[in-house]
Design a protein around this motif. Structure first.
Motif, PDB file in Angstrom:
ATOM      1  N   GLN A 187       0.407  -1.094  -0.004  1.00 12.12           N
ATOM      2  CA  GLN A 187      -0.297   0.278  -0.443  1.00 12.12           C
ATOM      3  C   GLN A 187       0.960   1.811  -0.135  1.00 12.12           C
ATOM      4  OE1 GLN A 187      -2.303  -1.748   3.390  1.00 12.12           O
ATOM      5  NE2 GLN A 187      -3.878  -1.298   2.425  1.00 12.12           N
ATOM      6  N   ALA A 188       2.071   0.832   0.551  1.00 11.70           N
ATOM      7  CA  ALA A 188       2.797   2.299   1.030  1.00 11.70           C
ATOM      8  C   ALA A 188       3.171   2.662  -0.808  1.00 11.70           C
ATOM      9  CB  ALA A 188       3.690   1.797   2.188  1.00 11.70           C
ATOM     10  N   ARG A 189       4.281   1.738  -1.310  1.00 10.12           N
ATOM     11  CA  ARG A 189       4.642   1.633  -2.633  1.00 10.12           C
ATOM     12  C   ARG A 189       3.700   2.880  -3.583  1.00 10.12           C
ATOM     13  NH1 ARG A 189       6.912  -3.856  -4.666  1.00 10.12           N
ATOM     14  NH2 ARG A 189       6.955  -3.592  -2.619  1.00 10.12           N
ATOM     15  N   GLU A 190       2.109   1.958  -3.943  1.00 10.04           N
ATOM     16  CA  GLU A 190       0.977   2.312  -4.429  1.00 10.04           C
ATOM     17  C   GLU A 190       0.688   4.151  -4.567  1.00 10.04           C
ATOM     18  OE1 GLU A 190      -2.181  -0.061  -3.645  1.00 10.04           O
ATOM     19  OE2 GLU A 190      -1.537  -1.777  -4.498  1.00 10.04           O
ATOM     20  N   GLY A 191       0.576   4.454  -2.622  1.00  3.54           N
ATOM     21  CA  GLY A 191       1.024   6.088  -2.767  1.00  3.54           C
ATOM     22  C   GLY A 191       2.284   6.760  -3.092  1.00  3.54           C
ATOM     23  N   SER A 192       3.094   6.754  -2.219  1.00  3.98           N
ATOM     24  CA  SER A 192       4.396   7.196  -2.048  1.00  3.98           C
ATOM     25  C   SER A 192       5.385   6.749  -3.518  1.00  3.98           C
ATOM     26  CB  SER A 192       5.607   7.482  -0.658  1.00  3.98           C
ATOM     27  OG  SER A 192       5.297   6.312  -0.449  1.00  3.98           O
ATOM     28  N   GLY A 193       5.892   5.465  -3.834  1.00  7.91           N
ATOM     29  CA  GLY A 193       6.673   5.244  -4.711  1.00  7.91           C
ATOM     30  C   GLY A 193       7.282   4.467  -3.727  1.00  7.91           C
ATOM     31  N   TRP A 194       7.424   4.421  -2.634  1.00 10.87           N
ATOM     32  CA  TRP A 194       8.619   4.169  -1.625  1.00 10.87           C
ATOM     33  C   TRP A 194       7.767   3.132  -0.359  1.00 10.87           C
ATOM     34  CZ3 TRP A 194      13.794   6.283  -0.968  1.00 10.87           C
ATOM     35  CH2 TRP A 194      13.817   7.142  -2.415  1.00 10.87           C
ATOM     36  N   GLU A 195       9.150   2.093   0.433  1.00  8.65           N
ATOM     37  CA  GLU A 195       8.352   0.992   1.112  1.00  8.65           C
ATOM     38  C   GLU A 195      10.061   1.504   1.918  1.00  8.65           C
ATOM     39  OE1 GLU A 195       8.576  -3.241   0.138  1.00  8.65           O
ATOM     40  OE2 GLU A 195      10.215  -2.989   1.064  1.00  8.65           O
ATOM     41  N   VAL A 196       9.688   1.895   3.095  1.00 16.81           N
ATOM     42  CA  VAL A 196      11.316   2.251   4.187  1.00 16.81           C
ATOM     43  C   VAL A 196      11.285   1.523   5.518  1.00 16.81           C
ATOM     44  CG1 VAL A 196      11.275   3.934   5.558  1.00 16.81           C
ATOM     45  CG2 VAL A 196      10.263   4.758   3.554  1.00 16.81           C
ATOM     46  N   SER A 197      11.963   0.836   5.962  1.00 12.45           N
ATOM     47  CA  SER A 197      12.328  -0.230   6.380  1.00 12.45           C
ATOM     48  C   SER A 197      13.612   0.412   7.211  1.00 12.45           C
ATOM     49  CB  SER A 197      12.615  -1.564   6.552  1.00 12.45           C
ATOM     50  OG  SER A 197      11.557  -1.752   5.611  1.00 12.45           O
ATOM     51  N   ALA A 198      13.439   0.118   8.511  1.00  7.99           N
ATOM     52  CA  ALA A 198      15.173   0.333   9.990  1.00  7.99           C
ATOM     53  C   ALA A 198      15.408  -1.166  10.665  1.00  7.99           C
ATOM     54  CB  ALA A 198      14.268   1.050  10.263  1.00  7.99           C
ATOM     55  N   TYR A 199      16.488  -0.540  10.969  1.00 11.65           N
ATOM     56  CA  TYR A 199      17.502  -1.850  11.728  1.00 11.65           C
ATOM     57  C   TYR A 199      17.558  -1.314  12.487  1.00 11.65           C
ATOM     58  CZ  TYR A 199      19.279  -5.544  14.600  1.00 11.65           C
ATOM     59  OH  TYR A 199      19.342  -6.312  15.499  1.00 11.65           O
ATOM     60  N   THR A 234      18.438  -5.742   4.755  1.00 10.86           N
ATOM     61  CA  THR A 234      19.600  -4.427   4.919  1.00 10.86           C
ATOM     62  C   THR A 234      20.270  -3.570   4.895  1.00 10.86           C
ATOM     63  OG1 THR A 234      18.635  -5.011   1.680  1.00 10.86           O
ATOM     64  CG2 THR A 234      19.932  -3.532   2.868  1.00 10.86           C
ATOM     65  N   ALA A 235      19.438  -3.570   5.909  1.00  8.55           N
ATOM     66  CA  ALA A 235      19.912  -2.555   7.390  1.00  8.55           C
ATOM     67  C   ALA A 235      20.425  -3.255   8.811  1.00  8.55           C
ATOM     68  CB  ALA A 235      18.435  -1.419   8.134  1.00  8.55           C
ATOM     69  N   ARG A 236      19.767  -3.763   8.716  1.00  6.86           N
ATOM     70  CA  ARG A 236      20.574  -5.319   9.615  1.00  6.86           C
ATOM     71  C   ARG A 236      22.263  -5.839   9.300  1.00  6.86           C
ATOM     72  NH1 ARG A 236      18.880  -9.254  12.958  1.00  6.86           N
ATOM     73  NH2 ARG A 236      16.338  -8.625  13.125  1.00  6.86           N
ATOM     74  N   ARG A 237      22.164  -6.392   7.739  1.00  9.63           N
ATOM     75  CA  ARG A 237      23.276  -6.675   7.869  1.00  9.63           C
ATOM     76  C   ARG A 237      24.350  -5.398   7.517  1.00  9.63           C
ATOM     77  NH1 ARG A 237      23.313  -9.233   2.040  1.00  9.63           N
ATOM     78  NH2 ARG A 237      25.258  -9.746   2.513  1.00  9.63           N
ATOM     79  N   VAL A 238      23.760  -4.560   7.238  1.00  5.82           N
ATOM     80  CA  VAL A 238      25.615  -3.075   7.507  1.00  5.82           C
ATOM     81  C   VAL A 238      25.640  -2.615   9.167  1.00  5.82           C
ATOM     82  CG1 VAL A 238      24.845  -0.715   7.808  1.00  5.82           C
ATOM     83  CG2 VAL A 238      23.577  -1.891   5.380  1.00  5.82           C
ATOM     84  N   VAL A 239      23.956  -2.672  10.212  1.00  4.88           N
ATOM     85  CA  VAL A 239      24.680  -2.910  11.615  1.00  4.88           C
ATOM     86  C   VAL A 239      25.237  -4.156  11.955  1.00  4.88           C
ATOM     87  CG1 VAL A 239      23.334  -2.552  13.653  1.00  4.88           C
ATOM     88  CG2 VAL A 239      22.534  -1.575  12.207  1.00  4.88           C
ATOM     89  N   GLU A 240      25.681  -5.049  11.259  1.00  4.33           N
ATOM     90  CA  GLU A 240      26.106  -6.016  12.286  1.00  4.33           C
ATOM     91  C   GLU A 240      26.997  -6.132  11.451  1.00  4.33           C
ATOM     92  OE1 GLU A 240      24.208  -9.335  10.801  1.00  4.33           O
ATOM     93  OE2 GLU A 240      22.431  -9.237  12.876  1.00  4.33           O
ATOM     94  N   ARG A 241      27.304  -5.144  10.120  1.00  2.00           N
ATOM     95  CA  ARG A 241      29.001  -5.402   9.689  1.00  2.00           C
ATOM     96  C   ARG A 241      29.939  -3.902  10.067  1.00  2.00           C
ATOM     97  NH1 ARG A 241      28.237  -7.906   3.518  1.00  2.00           N
ATOM     98  NH2 ARG A 241      27.541  -9.492   3.810  1.00  2.00           N
TER      99      ARG A 241
END
Length: 208
Positions: free
Chosen positions: A13-25, A184-191
């Motif tokens: 749904q977020a992708r349809e509205g804004s074109g973006w999908e946001v995640s974090a770790y 992806t965010a988790r891998r950056v933090v772990e590395r």
């Protein structure tokens, strides 16, 4: 700590509205149980508001400050200056914070970046380092620079707190494009995360 999203929409749904999908770790200092970093996203019609805040210090005091900021973000709007003013007022009740504040839509990223948070936008053509300014939000009045980056293709937004090593750069890291955003965010933090600090990474993916 998972990304806090005020409106519980699915990524589709977020992708349809804004074109973006946001995640974090995000994870706390190794000696602490709670985190002074805040990663937050809010759906605003055809925009997504994305926030990374790093409250000074760590532990319970910093965690309380992050909670104050999260509560203030319930009043956020799709006007960046207004939302910054809301956060600045809230931050004045805390230790102060470094801040990345952005509005994402299908055509552009509009953002404010203050303090030692770092950010990049990656496209297939290259990587652009987001421009920041010095300061601590909430400690003294700042005039935030609002910058805009136009986009015309799929893109990847990365923002990280200073708990991620300065040696980290996304340039040439093809694996950043693979898999889910939170992974992806988790891998950056772990590395690249520093054990002696809270460490957080926000990932935004722009789809055509």
């Amino acid at each position: 700590m998972k990304l806090q999203v005020e409106k519980p929409e699915t990524n589709e749904q977020a992708r349809e509205g804004s074109g973006w999908e946001v995640s974090a770790y995000s994870r706390p200092h190794w000696r602490e149980k709670v985190n002074g970093d805040l990663c937050y996203a809010k759906e605003l019609d055809t925009h997504v508001l994305a926030v990374v805040a790093d409250v000074l210090g760590h532990g319970e005091g910093a965690h309380h400050g992050a909670a104050v900021l999260a509560q203030a973000l319930l009043r956020a709007t799709c006007i960046l200056q207004q939302t910054y003013s809301i956060l600045e007022e809230a931050a004045s009740q805390t230790r102060g914070c470094a801040l990345f504040l952005a509005l994402l839509d299908r055509k552009a990223i509009e953002y404010i970046l203050i303090g030692n948070i770092r950010g990049w936008v990656l496209t297939r053509k290259g990587t652009e380092l987001l421009v920041g300014q010095p300061g601590i939000v909430g400690k003294r009045m700042l005039k935030p620079a609002i910058r805009r980056l136009e986009l015309s293709e799929p893109a990847l937004l990365l923002a990280c707190t200073d708990g991620v090593k300065r040696s980290f750069s996304p340039v040439g890291l093809q694996w950043l494009w693979e898999g889910a955003g939170e992974e992806t965010a988790r891998r950056v933090v772990e590395r690249y995360g520093i054990a002696e600090d809270d460490a957080s990474v926000l990932v935004g993916r722009r789809y055509l």
